[in-house]
Design a protein around this motif. Structure first.
Motif, mmCIF file in Angstrom:
data_model
loop_
_atom_site.group_PDB
_atom_site.id
_atom_site.type_symbol
_atom_site.label_atom_id
_atom_site.label_comp_id
_atom_site.label_asym_id
_atom_site.label_seq_id
_atom_site.Cartn_x
_atom_site.Cartn_y
_atom_site.Cartn_z
ATOM 1 N N GLN A 78 11.181 58.051 60.494
ATOM 2 C CA GLN A 78 10.265 57.025 60.304
ATOM 3 C C GLN A 78 9.412 57.394 59.083
ATOM 4 O O GLN A 78 9.402 56.581 58.332
ATOM 5 C CB GLN A 78 9.459 56.922 61.525
ATOM 6 C CG GLN A 78 8.397 55.834 61.445
ATOM 7 C CD GLN A 78 7.534 55.743 62.720
ATOM 8 O OE1 GLN A 78 7.197 56.599 63.405
ATOM 9 N NE2 GLN A 78 6.589 54.696 62.862
ATOM 10 N N ARG A 79 9.102 58.603 59.149
ATOM 11 C CA ARG A 79 8.226 59.176 57.668
ATOM 12 C C ARG A 79 9.228 59.023 56.448
ATOM 13 O O ARG A 79 8.617 58.549 55.510
ATOM 14 C CB ARG A 79 7.833 60.487 57.929
ATOM 15 C CG ARG A 79 6.843 60.758 59.064
ATOM 16 C CD ARG A 79 5.485 59.929 58.971
ATOM 17 N NE ARG A 79 4.495 60.507 59.902
ATOM 18 C CZ ARG A 79 4.450 60.453 61.319
ATOM 19 N NH1 ARG A 79 5.690 59.890 61.831
ATOM 20 N NH2 ARG A 79 3.338 60.813 61.741
ATOM 21 N N LEU A 80 10.297 59.476 56.519
ATOM 22 C CA LEU A 80 11.209 59.111 55.301
ATOM 23 C C LEU A 80 11.403 57.778 54.911
ATOM 24 O O LEU A 80 11.237 57.240 53.907
ATOM 25 C CB LEU A 80 12.731 59.714 55.633
ATOM 26 C CG LEU A 80 12.719 61.396 55.629
ATOM 27 C CD1 LEU A 80 13.941 61.852 55.786
ATOM 28 C CD2 LEU A 80 12.639 61.844 54.097
ATOM 29 N N ASP A 81 11.733 56.750 56.217
ATOM 30 C CA ASP A 81 11.808 55.506 55.904
ATOM 31 C C ASP A 81 10.558 54.996 55.124
ATOM 32 O O ASP A 81 10.694 54.075 54.231
ATOM 33 C CB ASP A 81 12.127 54.729 57.055
ATOM 34 C CG ASP A 81 13.598 55.016 57.518
ATOM 35 O OD1 ASP A 81 14.407 55.582 56.672
ATOM 36 O OD2 ASP A 81 13.804 54.613 58.537
ATOM 37 N N GLU A 82 9.453 55.344 55.734
ATOM 38 C CA GLU A 82 8.041 54.811 55.016
ATOM 39 C C GLU A 82 8.125 55.058 53.574
ATOM 40 O O GLU A 82 7.610 54.451 52.712
ATOM 41 C CB GLU A 82 6.881 55.290 55.985
ATOM 42 C CG GLU A 82 6.798 54.582 57.157
ATOM 43 C CD GLU A 82 5.677 55.388 58.269
ATOM 44 O OE1 GLU A 82 5.003 56.206 57.446
ATOM 45 O OE2 GLU A 82 5.677 54.746 59.283
ATOM 46 N N PHE A 83 8.219 56.514 53.345
ATOM 47 C CA PHE A 83 8.281 57.064 52.127
ATOM 48 C C PHE A 83 9.011 56.397 51.062
ATOM 49 O O PHE A 83 8.745 56.005 49.952
ATOM 50 C CB PHE A 83 8.478 58.615 52.242
ATOM 51 C CG PHE A 83 8.703 59.262 50.922
ATOM 52 C CD1 PHE A 83 7.471 59.526 50.060
ATOM 53 C CD2 PHE A 83 9.792 59.519 50.001
ATOM 54 C CE1 PHE A 83 7.291 60.143 49.137
ATOM 55 C CE2 PHE A 83 9.993 60.018 48.930
ATOM 56 C CZ PHE A 83 8.607 60.598 48.448
ATOM 57 N N THR A 84 10.281 55.986 51.441
ATOM 58 C CA THR A 84 11.148 55.391 50.517
ATOM 59 C C THR A 84 10.828 53.877 50.345
ATOM 60 O O THR A 84 10.666 53.433 49.383
ATOM 61 C CB THR A 84 12.557 55.368 51.094
ATOM 62 O OG1 THR A 84 13.155 56.741 51.581
ATOM 63 C CG2 THR A 84 13.735 54.701 50.452
ATOM 64 N N ARG A 85 10.191 53.197 51.443
ATOM 65 C CA ARG A 85 9.948 51.662 51.620
ATOM 66 C C ARG A 85 8.652 51.681 50.581
ATOM 67 O O ARG A 85 8.560 50.722 49.834
ATOM 68 C CB ARG A 85 9.529 51.375 52.825
ATOM 69 C CG ARG A 85 10.055 49.789 53.220
ATOM 70 C CD ARG A 85 9.834 49.516 54.428
ATOM 71 N NE ARG A 85 9.102 50.296 55.229
ATOM 72 C CZ ARG A 85 9.435 50.915 56.116
ATOM 73 N NH1 ARG A 85 10.677 50.925 56.594
ATOM 74 N NH2 ARG A 85 8.703 51.502 57.148
ATOM 75 N N ASP A 86 7.739 52.738 50.503
ATOM 76 C CA ASP A 86 6.426 52.415 49.722
ATOM 77 C C ASP A 86 6.665 52.863 48.358
ATOM 78 O O ASP A 86 5.948 52.765 47.272
ATOM 79 C CB ASP A 86 5.574 53.496 50.296
ATOM 80 C CG ASP A 86 4.999 53.405 51.533
ATOM 81 O OD1 ASP A 86 5.144 52.076 52.092
ATOM 82 O OD2 ASP A 86 4.580 54.236 52.186
ATOM 83 N N GLY A 87 7.951 53.203 47.944
ATOM 84 C CA GLY A 87 8.351 53.285 46.672
ATOM 85 C C GLY A 87 7.998 54.473 45.940
ATOM 86 O O GLY A 87 7.672 54.787 44.581
ATOM 87 N N ARG A 88 7.420 55.364 46.470
ATOM 88 C CA ARG A 88 7.116 56.705 46.126
ATOM 89 C C ARG A 88 8.141 57.501 45.329
ATOM 90 O O ARG A 88 7.805 58.575 44.737
ATOM 91 C CB ARG A 88 6.378 57.602 47.254
ATOM 92 C CG ARG A 88 5.122 56.994 47.853
ATOM 93 C CD ARG A 88 4.437 57.868 48.813
ATOM 94 N NE ARG A 88 3.550 57.134 49.584
ATOM 95 C CZ ARG A 88 3.108 57.376 50.763
ATOM 96 N NH1 ARG A 88 3.574 58.217 51.558
ATOM 97 N NH2 ARG A 88 1.955 56.645 51.124
ATOM 98 N N ARG A 89 9.176 57.111 45.536
ATOM 99 C CA ARG A 89 10.365 57.823 44.720
ATOM 100 C C ARG A 89 10.540 57.241 43.515
ATOM 101 O O ARG A 89 10.714 56.171 43.033
ATOM 102 C CB ARG A 89 11.485 58.101 45.618
ATOM 103 C CG ARG A 89 12.535 58.749 45.104
ATOM 104 C CD ARG A 89 12.361 60.073 44.913
ATOM 105 N NE ARG A 89 13.796 60.749 44.188
ATOM 106 C CZ ARG A 89 13.413 61.211 43.101
ATOM 107 N NH1 ARG A 89 12.129 61.406 42.530
ATOM 108 N NH2 ARG A 89 14.573 61.702 42.493
#
Length: 190
Positions: free
Chosen positions: A179-190
């Motif tokens: 869930q944390r990884l998905d949120e991180f990817t979705r938020d565009g922090r990458r």
């Protein structure tokens, strides 16, 4: 085609089929090992986040970024590392099929009473018998080239394996990590 030629072709083709079986077995083991290595890389990326969550802390952006990168790279590595042995395996499947057909046709011809010359059979068996060593040579050259590339990957994999002793995640903790990884990817922090 003569009886002597048929005997020679049969023994050479049988030897080539043994080589094909050994090569196929080696290819299957290579694929299995590569899948295991990629799974270990993914486990290493997840374990850092899991350790943070076990401690009741939120993973940092740097840890999420690293886990995301390692996880994405592991998936790409699996595709890249699987294509090569699959290519070699396909070469041997085709070659082995052709050799088996050659052996069966030669046996059929030998079993026929009063068999004639059968030049078409001699040409077919010659092509199969001559092409198989060329496929073996091509495979050897390809594996040698790929081994050079894999040497650098192996060093990185060994370092990751040393960092990861074992990852024992329960389903809930793994779900939280994902869930944390998905949120991180979705938020565009990458």
């Amino acid at each position: 085609m003569t009886d002597n030629y048929a005997a020679i072709v049969m023994s050479v083709d049988a030897g080539l089929l043994v080589v094909g079986a050994v090569q196929s077995h080696g290819t299957i083991n290579t694929v299995r090992e590569r899948i295991r290595a990629v799974n270990q890389r993914h486990a290493a990326a997840v374990s850092v986040l899991a350790d943070r969550l076990r401690a009741g802390e939120e993973p940092t952006n740097a840890e999420l970024c690293r886990a995301h990168d390692v996880s994405r790279k592991a998936t790409g590595d699996l595709r890249r590392r699987f294509e090569r042995p699959a290519t070699v395996g396909l070469m041997w499947v085709i070659m082995s099929f052709w050799l088996v057909v050659s052996v069966i046709a030669t046996l059929w011809w030998s079993a026929m009473e009063g068999h004639g010359q059968a030049p078409w059979l001699a040409e077919g068996t010659l092509a199969a018998t001559a092409l198989a060593p060329l496929v073996l040579l091509a495979e050897t050259i390809l594996r040698f080239c790929w081994a050079g590339e894999a040497a650098t990957d192996d060093l990185a994999q060994e370092q990751l394996q040393r960092q990861v002793a074992a990852v024992d995640l329960d389903a809930e903790l793994y779900h939280r990590v994902r869930q944390r990884l998905d949120e991180f990817t979705r938020d565009g922090r990458r």
